[in-house]
Design a protein around this motif. Structure first.
Motif, short mmCIF file in Angstrom:
data_model
loop_
_atom_site.label_atom_id
_atom_site.label_comp_id
_atom_site.label_asym_id
_atom_site.label_seq_id
_atom_site.Cartn_x
_atom_site.Cartn_y
_atom_site.Cartn_z
N ALA A 215 16.37 46.25 11.76
CA ALA A 215 15.97 46.81 13.06
C ALA A 215 16.97 46.46 14.16
O ALA A 215 17.20 47.27 15.06
N ARG A 216 17.56 45.30 14.09
CA ARG A 216 18.42 44.86 15.20
C ARG A 216 19.61 45.77 15.43
O ARG A 216 19.89 46.11 16.59
N PRO A 217 20.38 46.18 14.41
CA PRO A 217 21.51 47.07 14.68
C PRO A 217 21.09 48.40 15.29
O PRO A 217 21.78 48.94 16.17
N ARG A 218 19.93 48.91 14.87
CA ARG A 218 19.45 50.17 15.45
C ARG A 218 19.11 49.98 16.93
O ARG A 218 19.41 50.85 17.77
N LEU A 219 18.47 48.85 17.23
CA LEU A 219 18.13 48.56 18.63
C LEU A 219 19.39 48.42 19.48
O LEU A 219 19.47 48.97 20.59
N LEU A 220 20.39 47.72 18.97
CA LEU A 220 21.63 47.53 19.73
C LEU A 220 22.38 48.84 19.91
O LEU A 220 22.97 49.08 20.97
N ILE A 221 22.38 49.68 18.89
CA ILE A 221 23.04 50.99 19.00
C ILE A 221 22.38 51.80 20.11
O ILE A 221 23.07 52.40 20.96
N GLY A 222 21.05 51.85 20.13
CA GLY A 222 20.35 52.61 21.15
C GLY A 222 20.64 52.10 22.55
O GLY A 222 20.90 52.88 23.48
N GLN A 223 20.61 50.78 22.73
CA GLN A 223 20.88 50.21 24.05
C GLN A 223 22.32 50.46 24.48
O GLN A 223 22.59 50.71 25.66
N LEU A 224 23.25 50.40 23.52
CA LEU A 224 24.66 50.64 23.84
C LEU A 224 24.88 52.11 24.20
O LEU A 224 25.62 52.42 25.15
N GLN A 225 24.25 53.00 23.47
CA GLN A 225 24.37 54.43 23.79
C GLN A 225 23.78 54.73 25.17
O GLN A 225 24.34 55.53 25.93
N LEU A 226 22.66 54.08 25.49
CA LEU A 226 22.05 54.30 26.80
C LEU A 226 22.97 53.82 27.92
O LEU A 226 23.10 54.49 28.96
N SER A 227 23.61 52.68 27.73
CA SER A 227 24.53 52.15 28.74
C SER A 227 25.76 53.03 28.93
O SER A 227 26.38 53.02 29.99
N GLN A 228 26.10 53.82 27.91
CA GLN A 228 27.25 54.73 28.00
C GLN A 228 26.85 56.13 28.45
O GLN A 228 27.69 57.03 28.46
N GLY A 229 25.58 56.30 28.83
CA GLY A 229 25.14 57.60 29.33
C GLY A 229 24.76 58.58 28.25
O GLY A 229 24.54 59.77 28.53
N GLN A 230 24.67 58.14 27.00
CA GLN A 230 24.29 59.02 25.89
C GLN A 230 22.78 58.91 25.66
O GLN A 230 22.31 58.35 24.67
N ALA A 231 22.02 59.43 26.61
CA ALA A 231 20.57 59.24 26.60
C ALA A 231 19.91 59.90 25.39
O ALA A 231 19.01 59.32 24.77
N SER A 232 20.33 61.09 25.06
CA SER A 232 19.72 61.79 23.93
C SER A 232 19.97 61.06 22.61
O SER A 232 19.06 60.92 21.78
N ALA A 233 21.20 60.57 22.43
CA ALA A 233 21.52 59.81 21.22
C ALA A 233 20.74 58.51 21.18
O ALA A 233 20.27 58.08 20.12
N ALA A 234 20.59 57.87 22.34
CA ALA A 234 19.82 56.63 22.41
C ALA A 234 18.36 56.88 22.06
O ALA A 234 17.73 56.08 21.35
N TYR A 235 17.83 58.01 22.55
CA TYR A 235 16.44 58.37 22.22
C TYR A 235 16.28 58.51 20.70
O TYR A 235 15.32 57.98 20.11
N ASP A 236 17.19 59.20 20.07
CA ASP A 236 17.11 59.42 18.63
C ASP A 236 17.20 58.10 17.86
O ASP A 236 16.50 57.90 16.85
N SER A 237 18.07 57.21 18.32
CA SER A 237 18.24 55.93 17.63
C SER A 237 17.00 55.06 17.75
O SER A 237 16.55 54.45 16.76
N LEU A 238 16.43 55.00 18.95
CA LEU A 238 15.30 54.09 19.19
C LEU A 238 13.98 54.66 18.71
O LEU A 238 13.06 53.89 18.38
N SER A 239 13.85 55.97 18.67
CA SER A 239 12.58 56.57 18.27
C SER A 239 12.21 56.20 16.84
O SER A 239 11.02 56.13 16.50
N ILE A 240 13.21 55.95 16.00
CA ILE A 240 12.94 55.62 14.60
C ILE A 240 12.13 54.33 14.50
O ILE A 240 11.27 54.18 13.62
#
Length: 389
Positions: A215-240
């Protein structure tokens, strides 16, 4: 000539008698020493059983002086010195054993292991690592590798720790898949701190490929994508995390709500969060639901009313100071503006309840840790606040 013969005849019996007396004296001394050594040994053992370590050490030293060739007494002394924190004396004992040519190979390995523990307990990590490396190929190899892995974790040498973990897995010691995923996540965090987000995402993507259930790498990916302005990608990563009802999902709730608002997916996010809340009621997930309700559309009166009702419903089933404080802060139209002193008192009262607590050592922190800074345990922090444990 007769005089010389007489002296010879007198001298031979005299020499024999003196030799016999000397041998008897030697035997007597040996018997006394043999009696003293066991007596000192049993005296030390008695003190040790009574938890009198000072007296036990004195007795064992006496036993060693009477019988310096006994390796077991040296091992006992070394262990006692280490337990008392007298690491320099413990090191000298084990180094003395290693310098002897008359001890067996098994005892030599045992002394090397004892020396490594001395350095480890003393905090001399470089020397401990060197001593532990010398145990490769011995019966202490598994223990030595675990100790080396702990050293690398303390010094944050993640690639070295990963190499040792793979060796342990290969030897059949245990499954270190989760630990290896953590090591890679730590390397990704260091890359982010250095400003290399691309490398961090590459490491995390590889980690997910190797450990898809982590779970941790998925959580970090989502937070990193959100910080880079990739909100849709972050949503997809975290929704899982919420779709799979992952235990660590509450840690991603706030980021998931932000990603949903930024990508116009508030409705679907609210559905996922409410479903997760029904299965596992949690204040962090409830906060994320209220964020979506009050900010979509912003300032919605209906959303604010629903938010207050959600906190009241939560309080009926799960008494919570955090939920009560959030209700009071939002219910100013009903109860009036709270005095500053009341707000400050509530804030001070809820701060300790909002922390995370290590289940292994009890260390509390404002943020969630995957690796406890107190006891160095992994995954010992439940993903819930102290109030909800």
């Amino acid at each position: 000539m007769e005089l010389d013969l007489t002296w010879i005849l007198l001298g031979l019996p005299t020499a024999f008698a003196l030799g016999w007396i000397a041998s008897r004296l030697d035997l007597r001394q040996m018997r006394i020493a043999n009696r003293q050594a066991p007596r000192a040994y049993f005296k030390g053992l008695n003190h040790l059983l009574n938890e009198q370590q000072d007296q036990a050490i004195d007795a064992f030293i006496e036993a060693v002086q009477n019988d310096p060739d006994t390796s077991e007494l040296h091992f006992a002394l070394g262990n006692l010195f280490r337990r008392r924190g007298e690491y320099d004396r413990a090191v000298r004992v084990h180094e003395h054993l290693l310098s002897r040519a008359d001890i067996s190979q098994a005892d030599r390995q045992r002394a090397q292991h004892g020396l490594a523990l001395d350095y480890l307990k003393a905090g001399l990590l470089d020397r401990a690592e060197e001593a532990l490396r010398k145990l490769e190929g011995t019966s202490y190899a598994g223990q030595a590798r675990l100790a080396r892995m702990a050293i690398y974790e303390r010094s944050r040498e993640w690639p070295e720790a990963a190499a040792v973990a793979r060796l342990l897995e290969k030897s059949g010691e245990a499954d270190f898949g989760v630990r290896l995923a953590h090591y890679q996540c730590e390397q990704a965090r260091e890359a982010v701190q250095k400003g290399d987000s691309a490398k961090a995402l590459e490491i995390l993507a590889q980690t997910l490929q190797e450990h898809p259930r982590a779970a941790r790498p998925r959580l970090l990916i989502g937070q990193l994508q959100l910080s880079q302005g990739q909100a849709s990608a972050a949503y997809d990563s975290l929704s899982i995390l919420f779709e799979h009802n992952d235990m660590t999902a509450p840690l991603a709730a706030a980021s998931f709500a932000q990603a949903a608002l930024a990508s116009d997916k508030a409705a679907s996010a609210s559905t996922l969060l409410q479903a997760h809340y029904q299965r596992q009621p949690c204040i962090d997930v409830l906060d994320a639901i209220t964020i979506l309700e009050t900010q979509n559309p912003p300032g919605s009166t209906q959303g604010e009313a629903a938010t207050l009702q959600r906190y009241l419903d939560h309080l009926q089933n799960h008494p919570s100071m955090l939920a009560a404080t959030r209700w009071l802060n939002g219910a100013q139209n009903e109860v009036g503006e709270l005095p500053a002193s009341v707000k400050k008192t509530l804030e001070n009262a809820t701060k300790p309840l909002a922390r995370y607590r290590c289940a292994a050592c009890g260390f509390e922190a404002k943020e969630h840790f995957w690796h406890c800074p107190g006891c160095q345990s992994w995954d010992s922090y439940p993903p819930r606040r102290v109030e909800e444990l």
